[in-house]
Write an enzyme that holds these catalytic residues in place. Structure first.
Site, short mmCIF file in Angstrom:
data_model
loop_
_atom_site.label_atom_id
_atom_site.label_comp_id
_atom_site.label_asym_id
_atom_site.label_seq_id
_atom_site.Cartn_x
_atom_site.Cartn_y
_atom_site.Cartn_z
N SER A 137 32.61 48.20 53.40
CA SER A 137 33.72 48.63 54.25
C SER A 137 33.28 49.70 55.26
CB SER A 137 34.85 49.18 53.39
OG SER A 137 35.21 48.25 52.41
N1 SAM Z 1 33.72 48.28 47.74
C1 SAM Z 1 32.71 47.49 48.39
C2 SAM Z 1 31.58 48.31 48.92
O1 SAM Z 1 31.62 49.54 48.84
O2 SAM Z 1 30.62 47.69 49.39
C3 SAM Z 1 33.25 46.62 49.49
C4 SAM Z 1 33.99 45.49 48.95
S1 SAM Z 1 34.17 44.07 49.93
C5 SAM Z 1 35.13 44.62 51.28
C6 SAM Z 1 35.31 43.22 48.84
C7 SAM Z 1 34.69 42.75 47.54
O3 SAM Z 1 35.72 42.33 46.67
C8 SAM Z 1 33.74 41.58 47.72
O4 SAM Z 1 32.49 41.90 47.18
C9 SAM Z 1 34.42 40.46 46.94
O5 SAM Z 1 33.54 39.56 46.34
C10 SAM Z 1 35.22 41.25 45.93
N2 SAM Z 1 36.35 40.56 45.31
C11 SAM Z 1 37.27 39.74 45.89
N3 SAM Z 1 38.17 39.34 44.97
C12 SAM Z 1 37.81 39.93 43.80
C13 SAM Z 1 38.35 39.89 42.47
N4 SAM Z 1 39.44 39.21 42.15
N5 SAM Z 1 37.73 40.62 41.52
C14 SAM Z 1 36.62 41.34 41.80
N6 SAM Z 1 36.05 41.40 43.02
C15 SAM Z 1 36.66 40.70 44.00
#
Ligand code: SAM
Length: 219
Positions: free
Chosen positions: A62
């Protein structure tokens, strides 16, 4: 190669403080975590830019400001236990780990979870637990949490996550459609839940039982 420490200071000044983040603990966490180590080598010189970056598997790390504002909204104490949904690169988890007692982080994509864990261990962050799976269901075995942060966009506020908050605990989550969301905060109070809305944002999808279904992604 750029001077990452100077780039980080400039990022904090121009993107975080200048936009109104005031919590000095959040500011110092953002100053200390080496964001460039959470992206692939070819993108390291862009790590302190004012935008999200790709981390593979169609996912992103992000924007720094979004990490800071979401962390500030959790209003953490150093004794708190926090659940993060969407480990991604591990960067947000690293920032949280500087501000609370323990971070529980869930990621649905195994390759990202493994890489994030490796990065966090290499950087010496040791107050985190990881799980691979559908974080939209929370982590009931470890509940209640003082804070829950969802770093992917959700069509609604999942009640199951509110249920896993401790009293006075806060859930911070982007809620909206697949193209734009509003950052929301739910505070669990003795006499009900308080819901507040903050800035607009755009996140990748929360995919899971209480988020979007995998097939929604392609319409
Ligand atoms: N917090 C992260 C970072 O600091 O890099 C950025 C996260 S990215 C914007 C969103 C993440 O949420 C992705 O890696 C995606 O695979 C994960 N994601 C989406 N749905 C999810 C779920 N139901 N459970 C766990 N992770 C999930």
């Amino acid at each position: 190669m750029i001077d990452y420490e100077s780039a980080r200071k400039i990022m904090v000044q121009n993107q975080i403080i200048a936009r109104g983040v005031r919590d000095k603990h959040v500011i110092s966490a953002m100053e200390s975590v080496p964001r460039h180590l959470f992206v692939e080598e070819s993108l390291q010189d862009e790590a302190y830019d004012d935008n999200p970056l790709p981390i593979g598997e169609g996912q992103t790390i992000s924007q720094p400001f979004m990490v800071a504002i979401m962390t500030e909204l959790l209003d953490l104490k150093d004794t708190d236990r926090v659940l993060e949904i969407g480990t991604g690169s591990g960067y947000q988890a690293a920032v949280l780990s500087r501000l609370c007692a323990w971070v529980y982080s869930v990621e649905r994509v195994p390759a990202l979870a493994e890489r994030a864990k490796k990065t966090l261990v290499t950087c010496g962050y040791d107050n985190l637990s990881f799980k691979i799976g559908d974080g939209s269901q929370g982590w009931p075995e470890e509940a209640p949490f003082d804070g829950i942060i969802v770093t992917a966009g959700s069509p609604r506020i999942p009640g199951v996550l509110v249920d896993q908050l401790a009293e006075d605990g806060k859930l911070v989550i982007p809620v909206g459609n697949r193209f734009s969301q509003t950052l929301k905060r739910v505070t669990k109070e003795r006499n009900g839940n308080k819901v507040q809305s903050f800035t607009g944002c755009r996140f990748v999808d929360l995919i899971g039982e209480h988020g979007w279904s995998d097939s929604d992604r392609y319409w």
